[in-house]
Design a protein around this motif. Structure first.
Motif, PDB file in Angstrom:
ATOM      1  N   GLU A  25      36.809  -1.329 -23.832  1.00 21.68           N
ATOM      2  CA  GLU A  25      36.168  -1.491 -22.533  1.00 21.68           C
ATOM      3  C   GLU A  25      35.166  -0.363 -22.282  1.00 21.68           C
ATOM      4  O   GLU A  25      34.067  -0.599 -21.793  1.00 21.68           O
ATOM      5  CB  GLU A  25      37.212  -1.530 -21.410  1.00 21.68           C
ATOM      6  N   ASN A  26      35.547   0.859 -22.635  1.00 21.77           N
ATOM      7  CA  ASN A  26      34.632   1.998 -22.483  1.00 21.77           C
ATOM      8  C   ASN A  26      33.348   1.772 -23.264  1.00 21.77           C
ATOM      9  O   ASN A  26      32.254   1.968 -22.746  1.00 21.77           O
ATOM     10  CB  ASN A  26      35.278   3.294 -23.002  1.00 21.77           C
ATOM     11  N   GLU A  27      33.499   1.390 -24.515  1.00 21.17           N
ATOM     12  CA  GLU A  27      32.324   1.182 -25.373  1.00 21.17           C
ATOM     13  C   GLU A  27      31.446   0.058 -24.843  1.00 21.17           C
ATOM     14  O   GLU A  27      30.219   0.169 -24.846  1.00 21.17           O
ATOM     15  CB  GLU A  27      32.764   0.883 -26.806  1.00 21.17           C
ATOM     16  N   THR A  28      32.064  -1.015 -24.395  1.00 21.72           N
ATOM     17  CA  THR A  28      31.316  -2.162 -23.877  1.00 21.72           C
ATOM     18  C   THR A  28      30.543  -1.779 -22.621  1.00 21.72           C
ATOM     19  O   THR A  28      29.347  -2.062 -22.509  1.00 21.72           O
ATOM     20  CB  THR A  28      32.266  -3.342 -23.572  1.00 21.72           C
ATOM     21  N   VAL A  29      31.201  -1.124 -21.688  1.00 21.49           N
ATOM     22  CA  VAL A  29      30.548  -0.729 -20.437  1.00 21.49           C
ATOM     23  C   VAL A  29      29.461   0.306 -20.721  1.00 21.49           C
ATOM     24  O   VAL A  29      28.366   0.236 -20.149  1.00 21.49           O
ATOM     25  CB  VAL A  29      31.584  -0.188 -19.421  1.00 21.49           C
ATOM     26  N   THR A  30      29.729   1.230 -21.612  1.00 22.66           N
ATOM     27  CA  THR A  30      28.735   2.248 -21.961  1.00 22.66           C
ATOM     28  C   THR A  30      27.494   1.607 -22.560  1.00 22.66           C
ATOM     29  O   THR A  30      26.368   1.944 -22.191  1.00 22.66           O
ATOM     30  CB  THR A  30      29.322   3.276 -22.952  1.00 22.66           C
ATOM     31  N   ARG A  31      27.685   0.662 -23.472  1.00 19.17           N
ATOM     32  CA  ARG A  31      26.554  -0.023 -24.114  1.00 19.17           C
ATOM     33  C   ARG A  31      25.738  -0.800 -23.082  1.00 19.17           C
ATOM     34  O   ARG A  31      24.504  -0.741 -23.074  1.00 19.17           O
ATOM     35  CB  ARG A  31      27.078  -0.948 -25.218  1.00 19.17           C
ATOM     36  N   ILE A  32      26.410  -1.504 -22.185  1.00 20.70           N
ATOM     37  CA  ILE A  32      25.710  -2.269 -21.153  1.00 20.70           C
ATOM     38  C   ILE A  32      24.966  -1.329 -20.220  1.00 20.70           C
ATOM     39  O   ILE A  32      23.810  -1.575 -19.863  1.00 20.70           O
ATOM     40  CB  ILE A  32      26.695  -3.171 -20.383  1.00 20.70           C
ATOM     41  N   TYR A  33      25.603  -0.238 -19.832  1.00 18.05           N
ATOM     42  CA  TYR A  33      24.947   0.730 -18.958  1.00 18.05           C
ATOM     43  C   TYR A  33      23.678   1.278 -19.611  1.00 18.05           C
ATOM     44  O   TYR A  33      22.630   1.336 -18.968  1.00 18.05           O
ATOM     45  CB  TYR A  33      25.906   1.881 -18.612  1.00 18.05           C
ATOM     46  N   LYS A  34      23.758   1.642 -20.873  1.00 13.92           N
ATOM     47  CA  LYS A  34      22.593   2.200 -21.565  1.00 13.92           C
ATOM     48  C   LYS A  34      21.466   1.175 -21.675  1.00 13.92           C
ATOM     49  O   LYS A  34      20.295   1.510 -21.510  1.00 13.92           O
ATOM     50  CB  LYS A  34      22.993   2.709 -22.949  1.00 13.92           C
ATOM     51  N   ASN A  35      21.822  -0.089 -21.949  1.00 14.19           N
ATOM     52  CA  ASN A  35      20.798  -1.141 -22.020  1.00 14.19           C
ATOM     53  C   ASN A  35      20.146  -1.369 -20.659  1.00 14.19           C
ATOM     54  O   ASN A  35      18.926  -1.533 -20.571  1.00 14.19           O
ATOM     55  CB  ASN A  35      21.397  -2.442 -22.547  1.00 14.19           C
ATOM     56  N   LEU A  36      20.933  -1.386 -19.605  1.00 13.85           N
ATOM     57  CA  LEU A  36      20.378  -1.566 -18.268  1.00 13.85           C
ATOM     58  C   LEU A  36      19.525  -0.367 -17.864  1.00 13.85           C
ATOM     59  O   LEU A  36      18.499  -0.521 -17.204  1.00 13.85           O
ATOM     60  CB  LEU A  36      21.500  -1.776 -17.250  1.00 13.85           C
ATOM     61  N   LYS A  37      19.940   0.814 -18.277  1.00  9.07           N
ATOM     62  CA  LYS A  37      19.209   2.037 -17.937  1.00  9.07           C
ATOM     63  C   LYS A  37      17.812   2.049 -18.559  1.00  9.07           C
ATOM     64  O   LYS A  37      16.881   2.609 -17.998  1.00  9.07           O
ATOM     65  CB  LYS A  37      20.016   3.262 -18.390  1.00  9.07           C
ATOM     66  N   LYS A  38      17.655   1.372 -19.686  1.00  7.79           N
ATOM     67  CA  LYS A  38      16.338   1.250 -20.315  1.00  7.79           C
ATOM     68  C   LYS A  38      15.403   0.387 -19.471  1.00  7.79           C
ATOM     69  O   LYS A  38      14.190   0.539 -19.522  1.00  7.79           O
ATOM     70  CB  LYS A  38      16.457   0.631 -21.704  1.00  7.79           C
ATOM     71  N   GLN A  39      15.995  -0.525 -18.688  1.00  6.63           N
ATOM     72  CA  GLN A  39      15.213  -1.470 -17.896  1.00  6.63           C
ATOM     73  C   GLN A  39      15.028  -1.027 -16.443  1.00  6.63           C
ATOM     74  O   GLN A  39      14.071  -1.417 -15.790  1.00  6.63           O
ATOM     75  CB  GLN A  39      15.896  -2.839 -17.887  1.00  6.63           C
ATOM     76  N   LYS A  40      15.990  -0.243 -15.945  1.00  3.30           N
ATOM     77  CA  LYS A  40      15.977   0.143 -14.532  1.00  3.30           C
ATOM     78  C   LYS A  40      16.181   1.640 -14.401  1.00  3.30           C
ATOM     79  O   LYS A  40      16.887   2.244 -15.202  1.00  3.30           O
ATOM     80  CB  LYS A  40      17.132  -0.546 -13.791  1.00  3.30           C
ATOM     81  N   GLU A  41      15.602   2.202 -13.360  1.00  6.74           N
ATOM     82  CA  GLU A  41      15.790   3.635 -13.120  1.00  6.74           C
ATOM     83  C   GLU A  41      17.207   3.921 -12.613  1.00  6.74           C
ATOM     84  O   GLU A  41      17.845   4.884 -13.014  1.00  6.74           O
ATOM     85  CB  GLU A  41      14.769   4.130 -12.106  1.00  6.74           C
ATOM     86  N   VAL A  42      17.695   3.057 -11.717  1.00  6.42           N
ATOM     87  CA  VAL A  42      19.028   3.224 -11.143  1.00  6.42           C
ATOM     88  C   VAL A  42      19.860   2.005 -11.508  1.00  6.42           C
ATOM     89  O   VAL A  42      19.456   0.872 -11.268  1.00  6.42           O
ATOM     90  CB  VAL A  42      18.951   3.371  -9.603  1.00  6.42           C
ATOM     91  N   VAL A  43      21.019   2.246 -12.089  1.00  4.82           N
ATOM     92  CA  VAL A  43      21.933   1.173 -12.461  1.00  4.82           C
ATOM     93  C   VAL A  43      23.140   1.254 -11.540  1.00  4.82           C
ATOM     94  O   VAL A  43      23.789   2.294 -11.447  1.00  4.82           O
ATOM     95  CB  VAL A  43      22.376   1.309 -13.939  1.00  4.82           C
ATOM     96  N   THR A  44      23.443   0.155 -10.872  1.00  3.75           N
ATOM     97  CA  THR A  44      24.587   0.114  -9.963  1.00  3.75           C
ATOM     98  C   THR A  44      25.761  -0.590 -10.625  1.00  3.75           C
ATOM     99  O   THR A  44      25.619  -1.240 -11.660  1.00  3.75           O
ATOM    100  CB  THR A  44      24.224  -0.623  -8.667  1.00  3.75           C
ATOM    101  N   HIS A  45      26.907  -0.454  -9.986  1.00  7.13           N
ATOM    102  CA  HIS A  45      28.086  -1.171 -10.469  1.00  7.13           C
ATOM    103  C   HIS A  45      27.837  -2.679 -10.442  1.00  7.13           C
ATOM    104  O   HIS A  45      28.271  -3.402 -11.329  1.00  7.13           O
ATOM    105  CB  HIS A  45      29.307  -0.833  -9.609  1.00  7.13           C
ATOM    106  N   LYS A  46      27.152  -3.128  -9.421  1.00 11.20           N
ATOM    107  CA  LYS A  46      26.846  -4.560  -9.307  1.00 11.20           C
ATOM    108  C   LYS A  46      25.994  -5.027 -10.485  1.00 11.20           C
ATOM    109  O   LYS A  46      26.190  -6.136 -10.982  1.00 11.20           O
ATOM    110  CB  LYS A  46      26.160  -4.862  -7.982  1.00 11.20           C
ATOM    111  N   ASP A  47      25.063  -4.202 -10.937  1.00 14.77           N
ATOM    112  CA  ASP A  47      24.247  -4.549 -12.105  1.00 14.77           C
ATOM    113  C   ASP A  47      25.126  -4.748 -13.333  1.00 14.77           C
ATOM    114  O   ASP A  47      24.946  -5.701 -14.097  1.00 14.77           O
ATOM    115  CB  ASP A  47      23.223  -3.447 -12.413  1.00 14.77           C
ATOM    116  N   ILE A  48      26.071  -3.854 -13.513  1.00 18.18           N
ATOM    117  CA  ILE A  48      26.964  -3.941 -14.670  1.00 18.18           C
ATOM    118  C   ILE A  48      27.853  -5.167 -14.559  1.00 18.18           C
ATOM    119  O   ILE A  48      28.031  -5.903 -15.528  1.00 18.18           O
ATOM    120  CB  ILE A  48      27.802  -2.656 -14.796  1.00 18.18           C
ATOM    121  N   ILE A  49      28.376  -5.414 -13.372  1.00 19.76           N
ATOM    122  CA  ILE A  49      29.237  -6.580 -13.153  1.00 19.76           C
ATOM    123  C   ILE A  49      28.468  -7.871 -13.422  1.00 19.76           C
ATOM    124  O   ILE A  49      28.955  -8.766 -14.120  1.00 19.76           O
ATOM    125  CB  ILE A  49      29.820  -6.551 -11.720  1.00 19.76           C
TER     126      ILE A  49
END
Length: 85
Positions: A25-49
């Motif tokens: 779960e850590n690896e999955t969330v970390t990977r998604i967060y990093k991918n979203l961070k490339k697209q957005k300046e601020v990543v929220t929990h809602k973005d990850i969800i």
């Protein structure tokens, strides 16, 4: 001095957890967060969800779906409640 968003601090708090049962779960969330961070300046929990829900819906491999579902549960249970104004 860097401005650290609340979401980033909160994510770091539980992504860096040392519980071996939460490794996938850590690896999955970390990977998604990093991918979203490339697209957005601020990543929220809602973005990850939302991203996890999309991945669950689009994935045809049931094992991968289960990983995304567990990661979704992981994020939802560790996400602070939204303030009601």
């Amino acid at each position: 001095m860097h401005d650290v968003s609340y979401t980033h601090v909160t994510l770091a708090d539980y992504i860096l957890t040392e519980d071996p049962e939460l490794l996938v779960e850590n690896e999955t969330v970390t990977r998604i967060y990093k991918n979203l961070k490339k697209q957005k300046e601020v990543v929220t929990h809602k973005d990850i969800i939302l991203c996890l829900i999309q991945k669950i819906e689009q994935e045809s491999d049931t094992d991968k779906q289960d990983i995304y579902l567990e990661a979704l549960e992981y994020v939802v249970y560790r996400t602070p409640d939204d303030d009601i104004v």
